[in-house]
Motif scaffolding. Structure first.
Motif, PDB file in Angstrom:
ATOM      1  N   SER A   7       0.838  -1.194   0.000  1.00  0.00           N
ATOM      2  CA  SER A   7       0.000   0.000   0.000  1.00  0.00           C
ATOM      3  C   SER A   7       0.875   1.247   0.000  1.00  0.00           C
ATOM      4  CB  SER A   7      -0.888   0.007   1.254  1.00  0.00           C
ATOM      5  OG  SER A   7      -1.574   1.228   1.348  1.00  0.00           O
ATOM      6  N   THR A   8       0.383   2.278  -0.683  1.00  0.00           N
ATOM      7  CA  THR A   8       1.068   3.571  -0.632  1.00  0.00           C
ATOM      8  C   THR A   8       0.376   4.506   0.346  1.00  0.00           C
ATOM      9  OG1 THR A   8      -0.239   4.407  -2.483  1.00  0.00           O
ATOM     10  CG2 THR A   8       1.890   3.395  -3.013  1.00  0.00           C
ATOM     11  N   GLY A   9      -0.731   4.039   0.934  1.00  0.00           N
ATOM     12  CA  GLY A   9      -1.467   4.869   1.880  1.00  0.00           C
ATOM     13  C   GLY A   9      -2.474   5.800   1.233  1.00  0.00           C
ATOM     14  N   SER A  10      -2.648   5.689  -0.074  1.00  0.00           N
ATOM     15  CA  SER A  10      -3.627   6.516  -0.773  1.00  0.00           C
ATOM     16  C   SER A  10      -5.019   6.230  -0.221  1.00  0.00           C
ATOM     17  CB  SER A  10      -3.593   6.194  -2.271  1.00  0.00           C
ATOM     18  OG  SER A  10      -4.759   6.641  -2.914  1.00  0.00           O
ATOM     19  N   HIS A  11      -5.810   7.287  -0.044  1.00  0.00           N
ATOM     20  CA  HIS A  11      -7.166   7.084   0.461  1.00  0.00           C
ATOM     21  C   HIS A  11      -8.017   6.281  -0.516  1.00  0.00           C
ATOM     22  CE1 HIS A  11      -7.818  10.641  -2.071  1.00  0.00           C
ATOM     23  NE2 HIS A  11      -9.112  10.370  -2.027  1.00  0.00           N
ATOM     24  N   TRP A  12      -7.645   6.274  -1.794  1.00  0.00           N
ATOM     25  CA  TRP A  12      -8.389   5.518  -2.794  1.00  0.00           C
ATOM     26  C   TRP A  12      -8.278   4.013  -2.556  1.00  0.00           C
ATOM     27  CZ3 TRP A  12     -11.827   8.161  -5.159  1.00  0.00           C
ATOM     28  CH2 TRP A  12     -11.608   9.487  -5.462  1.00  0.00           C
ATOM     29  N   ASP A  38       3.415  12.740  -4.253  1.00  0.00           N
ATOM     30  CA  ASP A  38       3.332  12.407  -2.824  1.00  0.00           C
ATOM     31  C   ASP A  38       2.330  13.266  -2.064  1.00  0.00           C
ATOM     32  OD1 ASP A  38       5.232  10.447  -3.185  1.00  0.00           O
ATOM     33  OD2 ASP A  38       6.909  11.722  -2.572  1.00  0.00           O
ATOM     34  N   GLN A  39       1.983  14.411  -2.609  1.00  0.00           N
ATOM     35  CA  GLN A  39       1.006  15.294  -1.971  1.00  0.00           C
ATOM     36  C   GLN A  39      -0.420  14.998  -2.452  1.00  0.00           C
ATOM     37  OE1 GLN A  39       3.931  16.760  -3.538  1.00  0.00           O
ATOM     38  NE2 GLN A  39       4.871  16.324  -1.553  1.00  0.00           N
ATOM     39  N   GLY A  40      -0.587  13.968  -3.302  1.00  0.00           N
ATOM     40  CA  GLY A  40      -1.900  13.590  -3.796  1.00  0.00           C
ATOM     41  C   GLY A  40      -2.400  14.430  -4.953  1.00  0.00           C
ATOM     42  N   ARG A  41      -1.496  15.172  -5.591  1.00  0.00           N
ATOM     43  CA  ARG A  41      -1.877  16.041  -6.710  1.00  0.00           C
ATOM     44  C   ARG A  41      -1.461  15.423  -8.042  1.00  0.00           C
ATOM     45  NH1 ARG A  41       0.434  19.886  -3.040  1.00  0.00           N
ATOM     46  NH2 ARG A  41      -1.234  21.017  -1.965  1.00  0.00           N
ATOM     47  N   ILE A  42      -2.244  15.700  -9.070  1.00  0.00           N
ATOM     48  CA  ILE A  42      -1.920  15.236 -10.414  1.00  0.00           C
ATOM     49  C   ILE A  42      -0.774  16.077 -10.950  1.00  0.00           C
ATOM     50  CG2 ILE A  42      -2.767  14.938 -12.765  1.00  0.00           C
ATOM     51  CD1 ILE A  42      -5.604  14.686 -11.479  1.00  0.00           C
ATOM     52  N   THR A  50       4.955  14.257 -19.256  1.00  0.00           N
ATOM     53  CA  THR A  50       5.237  14.444 -17.828  1.00  0.00           C
ATOM     54  C   THR A  50       4.413  13.473 -16.989  1.00  0.00           C
ATOM     55  OG1 THR A  50       5.822  16.751 -18.184  1.00  0.00           O
ATOM     56  CG2 THR A  50       5.217  16.122 -15.940  1.00  0.00           C
ATOM     57  N   GLN A  51       3.173  13.234 -17.377  1.00  0.00           N
ATOM     58  CA  GLN A  51       2.357  12.283 -16.629  1.00  0.00           C
ATOM     59  C   GLN A  51       2.920  10.868 -16.732  1.00  0.00           C
ATOM     60  OE1 GLN A  51      -1.890  12.433 -16.923  1.00  0.00           O
ATOM     61  NE2 GLN A  51      -1.961  14.627 -16.502  1.00  0.00           N
ATOM     62  N   THR A  52       3.426  10.495 -17.890  1.00  0.00           N
ATOM     63  CA  THR A  52       4.017   9.167 -18.048  1.00  0.00           C
ATOM     64  C   THR A  52       5.278   9.032 -17.199  1.00  0.00           C
ATOM     65  OG1 THR A  52       3.120   9.023 -20.290  1.00  0.00           O
ATOM     66  CG2 THR A  52       4.882   7.481 -19.723  1.00  0.00           C
ATOM     67  N   LYS A  53       6.077  10.085 -17.138  1.00  0.00           N
ATOM     68  CA  LYS A  53       7.280  10.050 -16.292  1.00  0.00           C
ATOM     69  C   LYS A  53       6.904   9.887 -14.819  1.00  0.00           C
ATOM     70  CE  LYS A  53      10.882  12.368 -16.938  1.00  0.00           C
ATOM     71  NZ  LYS A  53      12.191  12.778 -17.334  1.00  0.00           N
ATOM     72  N   GLN A  54       5.939  10.657 -14.328  1.00  0.00           N
ATOM     73  CA  GLN A  54       5.529  10.554 -12.928  1.00  0.00           C
ATOM     74  C   GLN A  54       4.934   9.178 -12.641  1.00  0.00           C
ATOM     75  OE1 GLN A  54       5.913  12.834 -10.314  1.00  0.00           O
ATOM     76  NE2 GLN A  54       5.241  11.094  -9.072  1.00  0.00           N
ATOM     77  N   SER A  56       5.653   6.399 -14.145  1.00  0.00           N
ATOM     78  CA  SER A  56       6.768   5.446 -14.116  1.00  0.00           C
ATOM     79  C   SER A  56       7.509   5.531 -12.791  1.00  0.00           C
ATOM     80  CB  SER A  56       7.709   5.706 -15.294  1.00  0.00           C
ATOM     81  OG  SER A  56       7.023   5.535 -16.521  1.00  0.00           O
ATOM     82  N   LYS A  57       7.699   6.731 -12.259  1.00  0.00           N
ATOM     83  CA  LYS A  57       8.322   6.894 -10.932  1.00  0.00           C
ATOM     84  C   LYS A  57       7.473   6.216  -9.865  1.00  0.00           C
ATOM     85  CE  LYS A  57      10.430  11.378 -11.918  1.00  0.00           C
ATOM     86  NZ  LYS A  57      10.397  12.815 -11.615  1.00  0.00           N
ATOM     87  N   ASN A  58       6.157   6.346  -9.971  1.00  0.00           N
ATOM     88  CA  ASN A  58       5.265   5.731  -8.993  1.00  0.00           C
ATOM     89  C   ASN A  58       5.324   4.203  -9.071  1.00  0.00           C
ATOM     90  OD1 ASN A  58       4.571   8.333  -8.285  1.00  0.00           O
ATOM     91  ND2 ASN A  58       2.585   8.282  -9.282  1.00  0.00           N
ATOM     92  N   ILE A  59       5.441   3.673 -10.274  1.00  0.00           N
ATOM     93  CA  ILE A  59       5.607   2.226 -10.443  1.00  0.00           C
ATOM     94  C   ILE A  59       6.921   1.781  -9.825  1.00  0.00           C
ATOM     95  CG2 ILE A  59       6.043   0.439 -12.195  1.00  0.00           C
ATOM     96  CD1 ILE A  59       3.898   1.917 -13.917  1.00  0.00           C
ATOM     97  N   GLU A  60       7.962   2.551 -10.068  1.00  0.00           N
ATOM     98  CA  GLU A  60       9.268   2.228  -9.483  1.00  0.00           C
ATOM     99  C   GLU A  60       9.194   2.211  -7.956  1.00  0.00           C
ATOM    100  OE1 GLU A  60      13.861   3.452 -10.292  1.00  0.00           O
ATOM    101  OE2 GLU A  60      12.410   5.108 -10.247  1.00  0.00           O
ATOM    102  N   SER A  61       8.505   3.162  -7.378  1.00  0.00           N
ATOM    103  CA  SER A  61       8.348   3.227  -5.928  1.00  0.00           C
ATOM    104  C   SER A  61       7.633   1.990  -5.391  1.00  0.00           C
ATOM    105  CB  SER A  61       7.580   4.503  -5.554  1.00  0.00           C
ATOM    106  OG  SER A  61       7.350   4.558  -4.180  1.00  0.00           O
ATOM    107  N   ALA A  62       6.573   1.569  -6.061  1.00  0.00           N
ATOM    108  CA  ALA A  62       5.851   0.363  -5.637  1.00  0.00           C
ATOM    109  C   ALA A  62       6.747  -0.868  -5.723  1.00  0.00           C
ATOM    110  CB  ALA A  62       4.593   0.170  -6.487  1.00  0.00           C
TER     111      ALA A  62
END
Length: 130
Positions: A7-12, A38-42, A50-54, A56-62
């Motif tokens: 989990s990333t802790g997202s409320h979703w 990390d602040q929950g903003r798009i 830019t969205q694809t880069k972010q 991909s970073k989120n996938i890397e974090s998971a």
């Protein structure tokens, strides 16, 4: 076989009832991931690159939480609201996955969960048993 929900802790995650990733054995399945910071903003409003880069970073974090890295990715699935953006989406995907070269698909969808979100990516990975 041991199952680990990540989990990333997202409320979703609680609202919808899902995990960012699930690791079973040495396989990791990563949920549809978007360009949320990390602040929950798009991130990258109106900018699929830019969205694809972010994303991909989120996938890397998971993957890091699951004990892996992007090098373990064997498949990505890209959902885009406009297939005309394929070059910028592909360029950003390539910046993260060019050396890894997972199998992938890019599919145009009518819309995603929020109108500002232009892409969503799922990923599957296999982590070595070392």
């Amino acid at each position: 076989m041991e199952r680990k929900n990540i989990s990333t802790g997202s409320h979703w995650e609680k609202i919808v009832g899902y995990s960012r990733a699930v690791k079973i054995g040495n396989h990791v399945h990563i949920s549809g991931t978007t360009a949320i910071n990390d602040q929950g903003r798009i991130v990258g409003l109106g900018d699929p690159y830019t969205q694809t880069k972010q994303t991909s970073k989120n996938i890397e974090s998971a993957l890091l939480m699951a004990g892996g890295t992007l090098e373990n990715v064997v498949r990505t699935r890209i959902y885009a609201v406009n297939s005309a953006h394929w070059k910028s989406i592909g360029q950003a995907h390539c910046e993260y996955f060019a050396k890894i070269r997972p199998v992938t698909s890019m599919v145009e969808v009518r819309r995603l969960i929020a109108p500002e979100i232009l892409i969503e990516i799922e990923a599957d990975a296999v982590i070595d048993d070392d």
